[in-house]
Design a protein around this motif. Structure first.
Motif, PDB file in Angstrom:
ATOM      1  N   ASN A 391      44.237  29.986  46.762  1.00  0.00           N
ATOM      2  CA  ASN A 391      44.667  29.562  45.432  1.00  0.00           C
ATOM      3  C   ASN A 391      43.511  28.975  44.638  1.00  0.00           C
ATOM      4  O   ASN A 391      43.360  29.229  43.437  1.00  0.00           O
ATOM      5  N   SER A 392      42.674  28.178  45.295  1.00  0.00           N
ATOM      6  CA  SER A 392      41.525  27.568  44.633  1.00  0.00           C
ATOM      7  C   SER A 392      40.534  28.628  44.182  1.00  0.00           C
ATOM      8  O   SER A 392      39.971  28.551  43.080  1.00  0.00           O
ATOM      9  N   VAL A 393      40.305  29.616  45.033  1.00  0.00           N
ATOM     10  CA  VAL A 393      39.360  30.679  44.692  1.00  0.00           C
ATOM     11  C   VAL A 393      39.871  31.495  43.513  1.00  0.00           C
ATOM     12  O   VAL A 393      39.118  31.797  42.573  1.00  0.00           O
ATOM     13  N   MET A 394      41.134  31.865  43.543  1.00  0.00           N
ATOM     14  CA  MET A 394      41.697  32.634  42.435  1.00  0.00           C
ATOM     15  C   MET A 394      41.662  31.825  41.139  1.00  0.00           C
ATOM     16  O   MET A 394      41.386  32.363  40.059  1.00  0.00           O
ATOM     17  N   ALA A 395      41.908  30.524  41.250  1.00  0.00           N
ATOM     18  CA  ALA A 395      41.893  29.670  40.059  1.00  0.00           C
ATOM     19  C   ALA A 395      40.506  29.634  39.427  1.00  0.00           C
ATOM     20  O   ALA A 395      40.368  29.693  38.192  1.00  0.00           O
ATOM     21  N   ILE A 396      39.465  29.554  40.259  1.00  0.00           N
ATOM     22  CA  ILE A 396      38.132  29.456  39.683  1.00  0.00           C
ATOM     23  C   ILE A 396      37.691  30.783  39.078  1.00  0.00           C
ATOM     24  O   ILE A 396      36.987  30.816  38.061  1.00  0.00           O
ATOM     25  N   PHE A 397      38.121  31.905  39.657  1.00  0.00           N
ATOM     26  CA  PHE A 397      37.816  33.208  39.055  1.00  0.00           C
ATOM     27  C   PHE A 397      38.483  33.340  37.692  1.00  0.00           C
ATOM     28  O   PHE A 397      37.858  33.754  36.711  1.00  0.00           O
ATOM     29  N   VAL A 398      39.766  32.984  37.641  1.00  0.00           N
ATOM     30  CA  VAL A 398      40.493  33.082  36.374  1.00  0.00           C
ATOM     31  C   VAL A 398      39.888  32.139  35.335  1.00  0.00           C
ATOM     32  O   VAL A 398      39.672  32.524  34.175  1.00  0.00           O
ATOM     33  N   ALA A 399      39.591  30.897  35.748  1.00  0.00           N
ATOM     34  CA  ALA A 399      39.013  29.925  34.819  1.00  0.00           C
ATOM     35  C   ALA A 399      37.653  30.401  34.313  1.00  0.00           C
ATOM     36  O   ALA A 399      37.333  30.244  33.125  1.00  0.00           O
ATOM     37  N   PHE A 400      36.859  30.982  35.204  1.00  0.00           N
ATOM     38  CA  PHE A 400      35.530  31.463  34.796  1.00  0.00           C
ATOM     39  C   PHE A 400      35.651  32.555  33.743  1.00  0.00           C
ATOM     40  O   PHE A 400      34.959  32.527  32.718  1.00  0.00           O
ATOM     41  N   ILE A 401      36.543  33.517  33.976  1.00  0.00           N
ATOM     42  CA  ILE A 401      36.704  34.627  33.034  1.00  0.00           C
ATOM     43  C   ILE A 401      37.212  34.129  31.686  1.00  0.00           C
ATOM     44  O   ILE A 401      36.713  34.519  30.618  1.00  0.00           O
ATOM     45  N   LEU A 402      38.213  33.244  31.722  1.00  0.00           N
ATOM     46  CA  LEU A 402      38.760  32.721  30.468  1.00  0.00           C
ATOM     47  C   LEU A 402      37.723  31.912  29.691  1.00  0.00           C
ATOM     48  O   LEU A 402      37.596  32.056  28.467  1.00  0.00           O
ATOM     49  N   LEU A 403      36.984  31.062  30.396  1.00  0.00           N
ATOM     50  CA  LEU A 403      35.967  30.253  29.712  1.00  0.00           C
ATOM     51  C   LEU A 403      34.815  31.110  29.225  1.00  0.00           C
ATOM     52  O   LEU A 403      34.227  30.831  28.166  1.00  0.00           O
ATOM     53  N   LEU A 404      34.471  32.162  29.969  1.00  0.00           N
ATOM     54  CA  LEU A 404      33.430  33.083  29.516  1.00  0.00           C
ATOM     55  C   LEU A 404      33.846  33.727  28.198  1.00  0.00           C
ATOM     56  O   LEU A 404      33.049  33.818  27.251  1.00  0.00           O
ATOM     57  N   GLY A 405      35.100  34.157  28.128  1.00  0.00           N
ATOM     58  CA  GLY A 405      35.593  34.721  26.873  1.00  0.00           C
ATOM     59  C   GLY A 405      35.613  33.708  25.750  1.00  0.00           C
ATOM     60  O   GLY A 405      35.223  34.010  24.616  1.00  0.00           O
ATOM     61  N   LEU A 406      36.061  32.469  26.061  1.00  0.00           N
ATOM     62  CA  LEU A 406      36.134  31.431  25.038  1.00  0.00           C
ATOM     63  C   LEU A 406      34.751  31.088  24.487  1.00  0.00           C
ATOM     64  O   LEU A 406      34.549  31.043  23.263  1.00  0.00           O
ATOM     65  N   PHE A 407      33.788  30.862  25.378  1.00  0.00           N
ATOM     66  CA  PHE A 407      32.439  30.524  24.911  1.00  0.00           C
ATOM     67  C   PHE A 407      31.797  31.689  24.169  1.00  0.00           C
ATOM     68  O   PHE A 407      31.050  31.477  23.200  1.00  0.00           O
ATOM     69  N   SER A 408      32.079  32.924  24.581  1.00  0.00           N
ATOM     70  CA  SER A 408      31.531  34.084  23.870  1.00  0.00           C
ATOM     71  C   SER A 408      32.051  34.131  22.445  1.00  0.00           C
ATOM     72  O   SER A 408      31.290  34.370  21.487  1.00  0.00           O
ATOM     73  N   VAL A 409      33.350  33.886  22.268  1.00  0.00           N
ATOM     74  CA  VAL A 409      33.944  33.886  20.925  1.00  0.00           C
ATOM     75  C   VAL A 409      33.364  32.748  20.083  1.00  0.00           C
ATOM     76  O   VAL A 409      32.995  32.934  18.915  1.00  0.00           O
ATOM     77  N   LEU A 410      33.290  31.544  20.674  1.00  0.00           N
ATOM     78  CA  LEU A 410      32.777  30.401  19.929  1.00  0.00           C
ATOM     79  C   LEU A 410      31.317  30.612  19.522  1.00  0.00           C
ATOM     80  O   LEU A 410      30.914  30.252  18.402  1.00  0.00           O
TER      81      LEU A 410
END
Length: 482
Positions: A391-410
């Motif tokens: 669960n922890s591993v999946m959470a960090i993958f999802v968080a990384f992808i979402l934050l990568l998208g967020l920072f790219s947009v910003l």
């Protein structure tokens, strides 16, 4: 309410320690007679006094240990606070940086990202060059201790799987951290000395060998010249690749070897997988470059090896402008930067073990689909992996992808082009250093981008260096309520 005094006490001690490390650059500039020595003397006095006063003010709140909430807060705030003081020499020094640029440079140094806003590096005073190397070297050993002690205890990003390694972290965190840090420090210092001596023996000037050894073992990548490693010969390239690879391996394995046990090092699946990825990428890019050149050359192999190891380990050195190699190598460099090295090393990004766990989970799921009545459990190094780890591993993958998208947009909203925005967000969160494109690629730096983008990138470096979830936890209202 969280008692902030234990956190403030530790941060005060670390700030004061950072101030002490400003004395060697002071002595270097003093010996060089370049007139820049007062910069580091003033910076050291400010930093030592501030840190010492903070530690004294919070000393009455020091108890037997830190709670989990205090540990989360300490782990997060260290990497925000230290760059403030690490930026002082850049503000009042020969670089004449504003606070944004100075903080960006210090954050990049301490998180071992290696992105820089400074140009004309050859002309900088020796003290500033040494300070950049010192920041990265301190950040490198700091992240090893965080990865070996704090993150497994806090069950962040699947790191709890390493609680069963030879360095058990159950119990009081800080006393155990001191014990682990002392063991690792011997290895870290020894490898740094060996790297520096080898660089020097192969023709690199002694001062440059010292700074580059510090930024190699920390997998930081800040060089003393704008051309990075492009000005050095073949021998130095091979040595640099070897020590970058060495720094990206689990340091606990080195300690075990010193204790007379080499088997864990040889049997560690992380190390084998990491080596296999590097070998595959080097061969693919070498063949690609040979095809473009129409001939088999040693230079193509060497530059492929050096730059692959540099990017996947998160060091960020460059021996050539790989943007000119064509689309395939550039795309490969982008993705291997998102892999990173082994857990418990100075390397960055998501780490090899998480990809191993991800594929183990996929394998188990596929087998379950084939045999619905069977029970298939993901395994790592021959051991079953608990659901909490997955669960922890999946959470960090999802968080990384979402934050990568967020920072790219910003970053795009600040006016940066698509390539600069996406690669900048990726290289900051993965703590690699150079991005892609003509602005922040291997032949450029981050100085031309706007201040808003620099603050966003500094935040991305901070989040990425702390394995994402640590920062997200302290940003939730529930953390402060309970």
């Amino acid at each position: 309410m969280i008692d902030l005094r234990p956190v403030g006490y530790v941060i005060g001690l670390l700030v004061a320690t950072l101030g002490v490390t400003m004395l060697p650059p002071f002595l270097v500039d003093l010996a060089a007679g370049n007139g820049h020595w007062p910069i580091f003397l003033e910076s050291a006095i400010i930093t030592i006094l501030t840190g010492g006063l903070l530690a004294l003010a919070c000393a009455n709140g020091v108890g037997t240990g830190l709670t989990v909430r205090q540990t989360f807060l300490l782990t997060s705030t260290i990497w925000v606070t230290l760059p403030v003081f690490g930026a002082i020499p850049f503000i009042i020094g020969a670089t004449n940086c504003n606070f944004t640029d100075a903080y960006f440079e210090a954050m990049s140094g301490l998180t071992t990202t290696g992105a820089t806003v400074l140009g004309g590096l050859e002309a900088l005073p020796a003290g500033i060059k040494l300070w950049r190397g010192t920041l990265q070297w301190l950040g490198g050993i700091g992240i090893i201790v965080v990865a070996m002690v704090f993150l497994p205890e806090l069950r962040v990003g699947g790191m709890q799987i390493f609680r069963s390694e030879s360095f058990e972290t159950m119990g009081k965190i800080l006393p155990r951290a001191g014990q682990i840090a002392s063991s690792i420090s011997v290895i870290y210092v020894g490898l740094t000395i060996a790297c520096g001596l080898t660089y020097n023996a192969l023709g690199m000037p002694a001062f440059d060998a010292l700074v580059h050894a510090m930024t190699t073992l920390s997998t930081g990548g800040m060089a003393n010249t704008d051309a990075s490693f492009g000005i050095y010969g073949a021998g130095i390239h091979y040595v640099g690749a070897f020590f970058m690879f060495s720094a990206a391996l689990p340091f606990v394995r080195y300690v075990q070897m010193l204790n007379g046990t080499a088997r864990p090092f040889l049997q560690d699946s992380q190390i084998g997988t990491f080596f296999g990825i590097i070998l595959f990428c080097v061969l693919m890019i070498t063949v690609w470059v040979w095809g473009r050149e129409g001939a088999v050359t040693e230079v193509a192999f060497r530059e492929s090896l050096f730059n692959v190891v540099s990017i996947i380990s998160g060091t960020g050195y460059a021996s050539a402008n790989y943007m000119a190699w064509g689309t395939f190598p550039v795309v490969m460099f982008f993705f291997i930067g998102l892999i990173g090295g082994c857990a418990g090393s100075t390397a960055c990004s998501l780490k090899v073990f998480r990809y191993q766990l991800l594929f183990a989970s996929l394998k188990a799921q596929i087998r379950t689909i084939h045999s619905p009545h069977g029970i298939f459990i993901p395994r790592f190094d021959g051991r079953p992996v608990g659901q909490d780890v997955m669960n922890s591993v999946m959470a960090i993958f999802v968080a990384f992808i979402l934050l990568l998208g967020l920072f790219s947009v910003l970053l795009g909203l600040t006016g940066l082009d698509f390539i600069t925005s996406v690669s900048g967000a990726a290289t900051a969160m993965a703590n690699v250093g150079p991005g892609l494109g003509n602005v922040i690629g291997p032949a450029g730096n981050f100085e031309p981008i706007n201040d808003t983008a620099k603050w966003l990138l500094a935040a991305a470096m901070w989040i990425g260096r702390l394995e994402i979830m640590v920062v997200l936890v302290i940003l939730t209202p529930r953390f402060w309520r309970e």
